[in-house]
Enzyme design. Structure first.
Site, PDB file in Angstrom:
ATOM      1  NE  ARG A 171      -3.270  -6.713  -4.851  1.00 27.56           N
ATOM      2  CZ  ARG A 171      -3.848  -7.520  -3.987  1.00 27.56           C
ATOM      3  NH1 ARG A 171      -3.149  -7.994  -2.984  1.00 27.56           N
ATOM      4  NH2 ARG A 171      -5.117  -7.864  -4.114  1.00 27.56           N
ATOM      5  CE  LYS A 216     -11.255  -7.509   2.182  1.00 27.72           C
ATOM      6  NZ  LYS A 216     -10.069  -6.805   1.740  1.00 27.72           N
ATOM      7  CG  HIS A 246      -1.914  -1.038   1.356  1.00 25.78           C
ATOM      8  ND1 HIS A 246      -1.977  -1.929   2.398  1.00 25.78           N
ATOM      9  CD2 HIS A 246      -2.943  -1.359   0.535  1.00 25.78           C
ATOM     10  CE1 HIS A 246      -3.012  -2.745   2.223  1.00 25.78           C
ATOM     11  NE2 HIS A 246      -3.599  -2.434   1.096  1.00 25.78           N
TER      12      HIS A 246
HETATM   13  N1  COA Z   1      -0.356  -3.861  -1.477  1.00 20.89           N
HETATM   14  C1  COA Z   1      -0.758  -4.824  -0.658  1.00 20.89           C
HETATM   15  N2  COA Z   1      -2.016  -5.287  -0.624  1.00 20.89           N
HETATM   16  C2  COA Z   1      -2.883  -4.730  -1.476  1.00 20.89           C
HETATM   17  C3  COA Z   1      -2.544  -3.711  -2.371  1.00 20.89           C
HETATM   18  C4  COA Z   1      -1.204  -3.286  -2.354  1.00 20.89           C
HETATM   19  N3  COA Z   1      -0.766  -2.345  -3.163  1.00 20.89           N
HETATM   20  N4  COA Z   1      -3.631  -3.383  -3.073  1.00 20.89           N
HETATM   21  C5  COA Z   1      -4.620  -4.163  -2.630  1.00 20.89           C
HETATM   22  N5  COA Z   1      -4.171  -4.981  -1.679  1.00 20.89           N
HETATM   23  C6  COA Z   1      -4.902  -6.016  -0.959  1.00 20.89           C
HETATM   24  C7  COA Z   1      -5.363  -5.573   0.390  1.00 20.89           C
HETATM   25  O1  COA Z   1      -4.370  -5.813   1.366  1.00 20.89           O
HETATM   26  C8  COA Z   1      -6.575  -6.438   0.584  1.00 20.89           C
HETATM   27  O2  COA Z   1      -6.145  -7.681   1.095  1.00 20.89           O
HETATM   28  P1  COA Z   1      -7.092  -8.588   1.998  1.00 20.89           P
HETATM   29  O3  COA Z   1      -8.248  -8.970   1.124  1.00 20.89           O
HETATM   30  O4  COA Z   1      -6.236  -9.702   2.367  1.00 20.89           O
HETATM   31  O5  COA Z   1      -7.540  -7.735   3.164  1.00 20.89           O
HETATM   32  C9  COA Z   1      -7.119  -6.632  -0.847  1.00 20.89           C
HETATM   33  O6  COA Z   1      -6.062  -6.332  -1.695  1.00 20.89           O
HETATM   34  C10 COA Z   1      -8.207  -5.694  -1.263  1.00 20.89           C
HETATM   35  O7  COA Z   1      -8.378  -4.763  -0.277  1.00 20.89           O
HETATM   36  P2  COA Z   1      -8.858  -3.278  -0.347  1.00 20.89           P
HETATM   37  O8  COA Z   1      -8.058  -2.466  -1.288  1.00 20.89           O
HETATM   38  O9  COA Z   1      -8.892  -2.813   1.044  1.00 20.89           O
HETATM   39  O10 COA Z   1     -10.229  -3.423  -0.975  1.00 20.89           O
HETATM   40  P3  COA Z   1     -11.491  -3.956  -0.291  1.00 20.89           P
HETATM   41  O11 COA Z   1     -12.154  -4.762  -1.327  1.00 20.89           O
HETATM   42  O12 COA Z   1     -11.228  -4.593   1.011  1.00 20.89           O
HETATM   43  O13 COA Z   1     -12.247  -2.605   0.035  1.00 20.89           O
HETATM   44  C11 COA Z   1     -13.422  -0.616  -0.484  1.00 20.89           C
HETATM   45  C12 COA Z   1     -12.796  -1.887  -0.967  1.00 20.89           C
HETATM   46  C13 COA Z   1     -13.337  -0.398   1.008  1.00 20.89           C
HETATM   47  C14 COA Z   1     -12.733   0.504  -1.173  1.00 20.89           C
HETATM   48  C15 COA Z   1     -14.883  -0.717  -0.956  1.00 20.89           C
HETATM   49  O14 COA Z   1     -15.493  -1.826  -0.366  1.00 20.89           O
HETATM   50  C16 COA Z   1     -15.644   0.524  -0.607  1.00 20.89           C
HETATM   51  O15 COA Z   1     -15.536   1.492  -1.304  1.00 20.89           O
HETATM   52  N6  COA Z   1     -16.432   0.478   0.477  1.00 20.89           N
HETATM   53  C17 COA Z   1     -17.221   1.592   0.916  1.00 20.89           C
HETATM   54  C18 COA Z   1     -18.702   1.366   0.619  1.00 20.89           C
HETATM   55  C19 COA Z   1     -18.985   1.589  -0.834  1.00 20.89           C
HETATM   56  O16 COA Z   1     -18.785   2.636  -1.396  1.00 20.89           O
HETATM   57  N7  COA Z   1     -19.499   0.532  -1.465  1.00 20.89           N
HETATM   58  C20 COA Z   1     -19.818   0.564  -2.860  1.00 20.89           C
HETATM   59  C21 COA Z   1     -18.620   0.207  -3.693  1.00 20.89           C
HETATM   60  S1  COA Z   1     -19.166  -0.035  -5.330  1.00 20.89           S
END
Ligand code: COA
Length: 161
Positions: A91, A42, A18
């Site tokens: 990624r 999650k 990140h």
């Molecule tokens: N380095 C390391 N890990 C990375 C990364 C990077 N550069 N980019 C992504 N990841 C990993 C994260 O660690 C995470 O791992 P995990 O699943 O083991 O926890 C995974 O990729 C994806 O995580 P994240 O980027 O946090 O996305 P998410 O799917 O968990 O969350 C939100 C997405 C929070 C942005 C989305 O759900 C959201 O916008 N929520 C708010 C409500 C909303 O607007 N909903 C409508 C959306 S259409």
């Protein structure tokens, strides 16, 4: 308006992958807000406050970064902050379908918010927060992939749960 970028995610916890993305975004935008989603599907290890705290420690040397927790829709948060740009990390190819779906859903919620994708350096391509937690839990050495404060926080949390 285009000078502020919002990087939303769960960040449970923030990793060097990140941070790699954040450092890249900081070179392009005047201000970057790491937006930590309070509501997520999650089961998080850390509370929103703890995730904010870890992200603050991890980015303390980057001057144009702020960290904040948010609830509600990410696009609404982006607009509230006076931005129109949402950052997502891409990624491996396996991220693409999910990220495309998210970006298109966000666009249908708000035409004015654009999703910008950045890729981290290759050593972080397969890194995820879940992987970090699992490796630390099993006693593996993953210090190269997380800031020291995060490594210690995960270890302490696992001992106490
Ligand atoms: N380095 C390391 N890990 C990375 C990364 C990077 N550069 N980019 C992504 N990841 C990993 C994260 O660690 C995470 O791992 P995990 O699943 O083991 O926890 C995974 O990729 C994806 O995580 P994240 O980027 O946090 O996305 P998410 O799917 O968990 O969350 C939100 C997405 C929070 C942005 C989305 O759900 C959201 O916008 N929520 C708010 C409500 C909303 O607007 N909903 C409508 C959306 S259409």
């Amino acid at each position: 308006m285009k000078n502020i970028a919002i990087y939303p995610g769960t960040f449970d916890p923030i990793t060097n992958g990140h941070i790699d993305i954040i450092e890249r975004v900081c070179k392009i935008f005047g201000k970057v807000i790491i937006a930590i989603a309070k509501e997520t599907n999650k089961e998080c290890l850390f509370s929103p406050e703890e995730r904010v705290h870890l992200a603050e420690i991890a980015t303390k040397n980057i001057c144009n970064v702020e960290v904040e927790a948010f609830d509600g829709l990410a696009v609404d948060y982006v607009k509230r902050k006076g931005s129109s740009v949402m950052i997502r990390g891409l990624r491996a190819v396996s991220d693409f379908e999910y990220e495309l779906q998210l970006a298109l859903a966000n666009r249908s919620l708000c035409e004015d918010v654009e999703t910008v994708f950045l890729t981290p350096q290759s050593k972080y391509l397969y890194l995820s927060s879940s992987m970090v937690k699992q490796i630390i839990k099993l006693g593996g050495n993953i210090k190269e992939y997380v800031p020291e404060a995060v490594f210690n926080a995960v270890k302490d949390k696992m001992k106490s749960t």
